[in-house]
Design an enzyme around this catalytic site. Sequence first.
Site, PDB file in Angstrom:
ATOM      1  N   SER A 142       0.842  -1.190   0.000  1.00 16.19           N
ATOM      2  CA  SER A 142       0.000   0.000   0.000  1.00 16.19           C
ATOM      3  C   SER A 142       0.886   1.252   0.000  1.00 16.19           C
ATOM      4  O   SER A 142       1.724   1.416  -0.888  1.00 16.19           O
ATOM      5  CB  SER A 142      -0.932  -0.033   1.223  1.00 16.19           C
ATOM      6  OG  SER A 142      -1.922   0.955   1.156  1.00 16.19           O
ATOM      7  N   ARG A 175     -11.600   6.235  10.492  1.00 15.35           N
ATOM      8  CA  ARG A 175     -11.173   4.846  10.410  1.00 15.35           C
ATOM      9  C   ARG A 175     -12.279   3.953   9.854  1.00 15.35           C
ATOM     10  O   ARG A 175     -11.998   3.014   9.084  1.00 15.35           O
ATOM     11  CB  ARG A 175     -10.766   4.349  11.799  1.00 15.35           C
ATOM     12  CG  ARG A 175     -10.204   2.928  11.816  1.00 15.35           C
ATOM     13  CD  ARG A 175      -9.000   2.806  10.901  1.00 15.35           C
ATOM     14  NE  ARG A 175      -8.315   1.536  11.079  1.00 15.35           N
ATOM     15  CZ  ARG A 175      -7.251   1.159  10.372  1.00 15.35           C
ATOM     16  NH1 ARG A 175      -6.763   1.960   9.446  1.00 15.35           N
ATOM     17  NH2 ARG A 175      -6.682  -0.008  10.580  1.00 15.35           N
ATOM     18  N   ASP A 181      -8.801  -6.429  -4.612  1.00 16.28           N
ATOM     19  CA  ASP A 181      -8.400  -5.129  -4.079  1.00 16.28           C
ATOM     20  C   ASP A 181      -8.923  -4.045  -5.010  1.00 16.28           C
ATOM     21  O   ASP A 181      -8.371  -3.799  -6.072  1.00 16.28           O
ATOM     22  CB  ASP A 181      -6.879  -5.059  -3.969  1.00 16.28           C
ATOM     23  CG  ASP A 181      -6.385  -3.765  -3.345  1.00 16.28           C
ATOM     24  OD1 ASP A 181      -7.208  -2.869  -3.078  1.00 16.28           O
ATOM     25  OD2 ASP A 181      -5.163  -3.649  -3.128  1.00 16.28           O
ATOM     26  N   HIS A 186      -8.060  -5.162  -0.135  1.00 19.75           N
ATOM     27  CA  HIS A 186      -6.777  -4.487   0.027  1.00 19.75           C
ATOM     28  C   HIS A 186      -5.972  -5.061   1.189  1.00 19.75           C
ATOM     29  O   HIS A 186      -4.739  -5.121   1.132  1.00 19.75           O
ATOM     30  CB  HIS A 186      -7.007  -2.984   0.227  1.00 19.75           C
ATOM     31  CG  HIS A 186      -5.746  -2.187   0.274  1.00 19.75           C
ATOM     32  ND1 HIS A 186      -4.824  -2.181  -0.750  1.00 19.75           N
ATOM     33  CD2 HIS A 186      -5.229  -1.361   1.234  1.00 19.75           C
ATOM     34  CE1 HIS A 186      -3.808  -1.391  -0.439  1.00 19.75           C
ATOM     35  NE2 HIS A 186      -4.031  -0.894   0.761  1.00 19.75           N
ATOM     36  N   ASP A 187      -6.646  -5.482   2.232  1.00 20.56           N
ATOM     37  CA  ASP A 187      -5.953  -6.028   3.399  1.00 20.56           C
ATOM     38  C   ASP A 187      -5.240  -7.346   3.117  1.00 20.56           C
ATOM     39  O   ASP A 187      -4.527  -7.864   3.993  1.00 20.56           O
ATOM     40  CB  ASP A 187      -6.937  -6.234   4.546  1.00 20.56           C
ATOM     41  CG  ASP A 187      -7.084  -4.988   5.415  1.00 20.56           C
ATOM     42  OD1 ASP A 187      -6.341  -4.014   5.178  1.00 20.56           O
ATOM     43  OD2 ASP A 187      -7.935  -4.993   6.324  1.00 20.56           O
TER      44      ASP A 187
END
Length: 375
Positions: free
Chosen positions: A154, A224, A319, A352-353
């Site tokens: 990232s 968040r 992602d 994405h994680d």
Amino acid sequence: MIQPQSVGVVSAQRARFTEPLQLKSGGSLPEYELVYETYGELNAARSNAVLVCHALSGSHHVAGHYAEDARDVGWWDNLVGPGKPLDTRKFFVIGVNNLGGCHGSTGPSSINPATGKMWGADFPFVTVEDWVAAQARLADALGIERFAAVIGGSLGGMQALSWTLQYPERVAHALVIASAPKLTAQNIAFNEVARQAILSDPDFHGGHYYEHGVVPARGLKLARMIGHITYLSDDAMGEKFGRSLRHGKAVYSYDVEFEIESYLRYQGDKFAGFFDANTYLLITKALDYFDPAFEYGGNLAAALARATADFLVVSFSTDWRFSPARSREIVYGLLHNRRNVSYAEIDCPAGHDSFLLDDAQYHALLAAYFDRIEV
């Protein structure tokens, strides 16, 4: 072959720099400190060092755990250690908390030597390029002239890419994972909504909330929550939470009803309990500003012509925030310059994680790549 092991108990180290650091924004830091951790041993030739660059909420604590809290495990512990893909029997691994961070390196909650008060909103804007310049000074202090590899996912991948452009002679290999050569307008939009959640919190006080003894926790929590939605794929969210109701039926209230609501609120509260709001603002702006092709009229291939490292570029199928297409832009730009580049798109449902997870195919790929690096 040994079973993968933890690096065990680790401790943070601190390096102080008194020479001013000129920043891309035009400002400067008169002096600063960087907090870092190391794993493994630096060989006699000082040729086996690997720099791990962290993403938005990461830190220097990459692997292992602290003696006082065995539960405080490094954010990439599944990757770094004896017998793991980034094997500390072979490599000397370094993790650094970036400037502007809130995990010990000089940042908004540090004392401004000019005023004797916390920097707060007066802390200068920092960019990916500034982080790399500061990391290079740390490498100098550690006696490392050239990294065997620089790796990051990232925002960390952006730093790895920038290393190859700012200090091409100091990087042998760059591993750019779940990253992009610049943010899309949609990504900048997500960051702006998150920032506005913080900036509009009554407890923000123009960034000088430290002096008021408060924290803009509500804004940081919302920021968040917004970010977390983008880190997961729709499939992952559906599989984990679906439309499950906490009470088994609708109770028609604005309190938590769906399990996904509970999850997001928990993640938001947890994050607001340890992360600094000013740091969040700085890091998301650094993400927005990163664009090495900007000074080349948008021509990424021209920007990448400076790179001499070998590359591994990795993306993940689900992602959507840093899609595989963005990674392929980097690959095409490198191929245009006849660089040695390997590319893999990993089929992983986590979004994405995925770059943080212990996916077998992903880790086998990284292990194979690190295995071929000569030190």
